[in-house]
Design an enzyme around this catalytic site. Structure first.
Site, PDB file in Angstrom:
ATOM      1  CD  GLU A  34      26.837 -10.457  -5.940  1.00 43.46           C
ATOM      2  OE1 GLU A  34      27.440 -10.092  -5.310  1.00 43.46           O
ATOM      3  OE2 GLU A  34      27.455 -11.310  -6.744  1.00 43.46           O
TER       4      GLU A  34
ATOM      5  CG  HIS B  78      31.098 -19.709   0.254  1.00 44.52           C
ATOM      6  ND1 HIS B  78      32.589 -19.399   0.134  1.00 44.52           N
ATOM      7  CD2 HIS B  78      30.246 -19.040  -0.644  1.00 44.52           C
ATOM      8  CE1 HIS B  78      32.542 -18.291  -0.862  1.00 44.52           C
ATOM      9  NE2 HIS B  78      31.278 -18.564  -1.132  1.00 44.52           N
ATOM     10  CG  HIS B  79      29.666 -25.364  -2.828  1.00 47.24           C
ATOM     11  ND1 HIS B  79      28.807 -26.059  -2.968  1.00 47.24           N
ATOM     12  CD2 HIS B  79      30.272 -25.867  -1.687  1.00 47.24           C
ATOM     13  CE1 HIS B  79      28.587 -27.121  -2.126  1.00 47.24           C
ATOM     14  NE2 HIS B  79      29.544 -27.086  -1.266  1.00 47.24           N
TER      15      HIS B  79
ATOM     16  CG  HIS C  60      26.689 -14.026  -4.314  1.00 46.56           C
ATOM     17  ND1 HIS C  60      26.900 -12.935  -3.779  1.00 46.56           N
ATOM     18  CD2 HIS C  60      25.656 -14.542  -3.673  1.00 46.56           C
ATOM     19  CE1 HIS C  60      26.392 -12.874  -2.744  1.00 46.56           C
ATOM     20  NE2 HIS C  60      25.254 -13.633  -2.634  1.00 46.56           N
TER      21      HIS C  60
ATOM     22  CD  GLU D 112      30.384  -8.528  -3.644  1.00 51.03           C
ATOM     23  OE1 GLU D 112      30.424  -9.577  -2.881  1.00 51.03           O
ATOM     24  OE2 GLU D 112      30.359  -8.674  -4.861  1.00 51.03           O
TER      25      GLU D 112
HETATM   26  C1  NOJ Z   1      31.734 -12.813  -4.649  1.00 49.41           C
HETATM   27  C2  NOJ Z   1      30.705 -12.813  -3.688  1.00 49.41           C
HETATM   28  O1  NOJ Z   1      29.680 -11.848  -4.316  1.00 49.41           O
HETATM   29  C3  NOJ Z   1      30.827 -12.446  -2.183  1.00 49.41           C
HETATM   30  O2  NOJ Z   1      29.739 -12.260  -1.484  1.00 49.41           O
HETATM   31  C4  NOJ Z   1      31.868 -13.613  -1.950  1.00 49.41           C
HETATM   32  O3  NOJ Z   1      32.430 -13.052  -0.499  1.00 49.41           O
HETATM   33  C5  NOJ Z   1      33.225 -13.705  -2.672  1.00 49.41           C
HETATM   34  N1  NOJ Z   1      32.710 -13.686  -4.126  1.00 49.41           N
HETATM   35  C6  NOJ Z   1      33.937 -14.884  -2.590  1.00 49.41           C
HETATM   36  O4  NOJ Z   1      33.216 -16.010  -2.875  1.00 49.41           O
HETATM   37 CA    CA Z   2      29.600 -10.437  -6.458  1.00 48.03          CA
END
Ligand code: NOJ
Ligand code: CA
Length: 676
Positions: free
Chosen positions: A477, A378-379, A458, A483
């Site tokens: 995304e 994850h970045h 994303h 979310e």
């Molecule tokens: C937004 C992303 O859509 C989400 O999946 C992620 O958890 C958060 N940013 C933090 O990076």
């Molecule tokens: Ca998002």
């Protein structure tokens, strides 16, 4: 008398100057669609589109405003034209179907200014039976070597009385808006894909393909159903700067009788360049779980401290769960230094190589490997693309060494607040879909490809089918994901996914993160679906990366519905839309790329529905065990989302299933191939 004569002459002049001449024409291979290229007496080019001879796009303007140079818009003549036909079938390394037919007729027209600078602009139209792409190409030429585009003047004139599904462009939250459904005449500035249904039932989706080194296109209504390209701004007066020669992205229209026809349409992929990475067998579709939903529920934090989610113990638990349930990956967010404080605003604080001390990156990567699972990297960049580029090579080296094959990136920042380094070395604030960020995303994908890593961005730039060229661009995304149902007010409404399928999803795969079993969240409305619908989303929302997004304990407590998530594949040899209407409902059937089983998913909006699903796609003469996950008799997204019935029956291609979907509901079916 003289006055009358003058009036007559004036009218005659008007009639002549208004009459455009058709200078070129091309039809699609099956004669469904045709395009005419017209030039009016002032030398203004336009194009129009017909379907079975009936006009669907009225004459629409073409051209450019340039920075500090005369516009490219009038005074043209047709200098040259040629046509060709093309027909091939190519194989996707992964995707919603294995083989894709790319069959079109192409018209290439060179427009040259009759006087003045004598500049040329090429127009290329590709006509398929189910859609059209056209683009401009700036040829190499002395009077136009460095092109600085102030505005693209491309127009799309559609019937104003139709219905449009669209999200607004240039708003702070980028692509994360709920869909509007309005008369075409009431659209403001829309992002693409924008989907239109005309009053006589024709479906047209406007988008673009192969958005490379250019700025993203939005569509601004200029009245009467006419839309004009509204390019994403750059850092100065130019929205795009490039030396000629270069092509623009393709401007696309997917055109079908039914909503489902828009989905069963490969126009966007076909207009992209073939795979340029060679052997991409290392790009693996996968299902994953993660340390993720718990942060969105605020049960743990990305930041370090007593509630830190990405601890060694928690991640180990997720690795064990993944190994025991056949998942390939474990996403871990909040593993690296930089999340403390206001991470939205402090992208410069992120390190992409330094883990927090309570997260044993090396040990966990080894543990995962030993259990046949991999960590998903994850970045989060908070939109600070320049800072990310400074560290990216080292960050991907680290992941490659640890056997991490997929990375989720993130660009959380308000629209217009992403940061790149300008040619002068200074930091510039830019839009997520401007030329600079589109360049950034290609740099990232190529750096990742050098380490055999796939990327799931994303807050990305829009999908325009680049996965064909760079198959490690595996998902993204670029819409309101699950979310929002964790914390949004409102959460995603029941119609959201039935909107996505016919709009955003036409662009390409989405990492929507379905699979929520516990519908009470921080959002006042909670997750507005039934449990059966959550299962159906694995079939309905196409993505080669699918997350089982809920907390592990909710799966452990519900092993029977969870079985569908364990079983469902993420790579398909065929995909069919059985029925659907934009924003209302859809049923999709897909065949496992590695086997003979089929899967069916159906979802509805807030209305309960009874849908018919003919199984004629099954192999004739073969029997299948249908494992059905359906809404129970009292299921309802408001009152009783968990009411699910799981049952089995044997079916053949001669059967039709009647799917009863509760309000906000859905149905998921696995069709296990049996002997004959
Ligand atoms: C937004 C992303 O859509 C989400 O999946 C992620 O958890 C958060 N940013 C933090 O990076
Ligand atoms: Ca998002």
């Amino acid at each position: 008398m003289i006055g009358r004569l003058l009036l007559f002459l004036a009218l005659l002049h008007f009639a002549v100057s208004a009459a455009a001449e058709t200078v070129a024409r091309i039809g699609s291979p099956g004669g469904v669609l045709s395009v005419e290229l017209e030039i009016d007496p002032d030398g203004r080019p336009s194009y129009s589109v017909r379907r079975f001879g009936r006009e669907v796009i009225a004459p629409s303007r073409l051209g450019f405003l340039l920075v500090d140079a005369p516009k490219l818009e009038r005074g043209f003549r047709l200098a040259d034209q040629s046509t060709r036909s093309f027909d091939e079938t190519w194989e996707q390394p992964w995707g919603e179907r294995r083989f894709v037919r790319n069959h079109y007729n192409e018209l290439r027209a060179r427009l040259t200014e009759r006087s003045g600078l004598g500049r040329s602009l090429d127009l290329v139209f590709r006509l398929f039976d189910d859609g059209i792409g056209f683009r401009y190409e700036f040829p190499e030429q002395p009077n136009l070597s460095d092109v600085a585009i102030q505005d693209e003047l491309t127009e799309f004139a559609v019937a104003p009385s139709g219905t449009a599904w669209w999200i607004p462009a240039f708003e702070w939250n980028r692509a994360e808006y709920l869909y509007n459904r309005t008369p075409v005449a009431e659209v403001g500035i829309a992002q693409t894909p924008m989907t239109v249904r005309t009053d006589d039932g024709l479906h047209i989706a406007f988008h673009e393909a192969a958005l490379v080194d250019y700025s993203g296109m939005n569509l601004a209504s200029v009245g009467q159903g006419r839309f004009r390209a509204a390019l994403t701004p750059g850092t100065d007066g130019a929205k795009v700067r490039r030396p000629a020669p270069f092509p623009t992205p393709w401007r696309t229209m997917q055109i079908a009788d039914s909503a489902g026809g828009l989905v069963m349409n490969d126009l966007i992929l076909n207009l992209n360049e073939p795979n340029r990475l060679g052997d991409v067998s290392w790009v693996r579709p996968m299902k994953y779980v993660g340390v993720w939903w718990e942060m969105h529920l605020d049960r743990s934090t990305w930041a370090s401290g007593p509630r830190h989610g990405a601890t060694t113990a928690n991640v180990r638990r997720h690795i064990d769960f993944a190994a025991e349930n056949g998942f390939d990956g474990v996403l871990v967010e909040g593993w690296n230094v930089g999340w403390d404080g206001d991470w939205f605003g402090n992208g410069q604080d992120f390190s992409f190589t330094r883990p927090y001390p309570d997260f044993d990156l090396e040990g966990l990567a080894a543990y995962a490997r030993a259990r046949g699972v991999q960590l998903v990297g994850h970045h989060e960049t908070s939109g600070f693309a320049a800072h990310y580029e400074d560290q990216m090579e080292g960050a991907f080296d680290l992941y490659e060494r640890l056997g991490i094959r997929a990375v989720k990136t993130g660009y959380v920042a308000d629209a217009g607040q992403a940061k790149v380094r300008g040619p002068d070395g200074l930091i510039r604030y830019v839009w997520h879909e401007g030329q600079a960020m589109n360049r950034h995303h290609v740099r990232v994908i190529e750096a990742a490809a050098r380490r055999r890593i796939a990327v799931n961005a994303h807050e990305p730039t829009k999908d325009t089918g680049l996965r064909r060229t760079w198959p490690n661009m595996i998902a993204r995304e670029g819409a309101r994901g699950m979310e929002y149902s964790a914390w949004g007010n409102p959460s995603n409404p029941p119609e959201h996914e039935a909107n996505l399928v016919f709009t955003r999803m036409l662009a390409g795969p989405m990492d929507y993160t379905p699979g929520i079993f516990s519908m009470r969240t921080r959002s006042p409305q909670g997750v507005q679906t039934t449990l059966a619908k959550q299962l159906a989303l694995y079939v309905v929302i196409y993505s080669p990366l699918q997350m089982a997004a809920d907390l592990l304990e909710h799966y452990e407590a519900n092993p029977r519905p969870f079985q569908f998530i364990r079983d469902v594949p993420v790579d398909w040899s065929e995909s069919l839309v059985l029925n659907g209407e934009v924003g209302d409902y859809v049923t999709i059937a897909r065949k496992d790329r590695d086997g003979e089983d089929w899967y069916v998913g159906a979802v509805t909006d807030e209305e309960g529905r009874v849908l018919e699903a003919p199984l004629s796609f099954l192999t004739p003469g073969r029997r299948y065990r249908a494992q059905i996950y359906r809404d129970g008799a009292s299921a309802d997204y408001r009152a009783n989302p968990a009411d699910i019935v799981i049952e089995e029956r044997v079916v053949t291609s001669a059967d039709r299933l009647t799917l009863r979907l509760a309000p906000g509901g859905g149905q998921a079916i696995r069709l296990v191939a049996l002997g004959r």
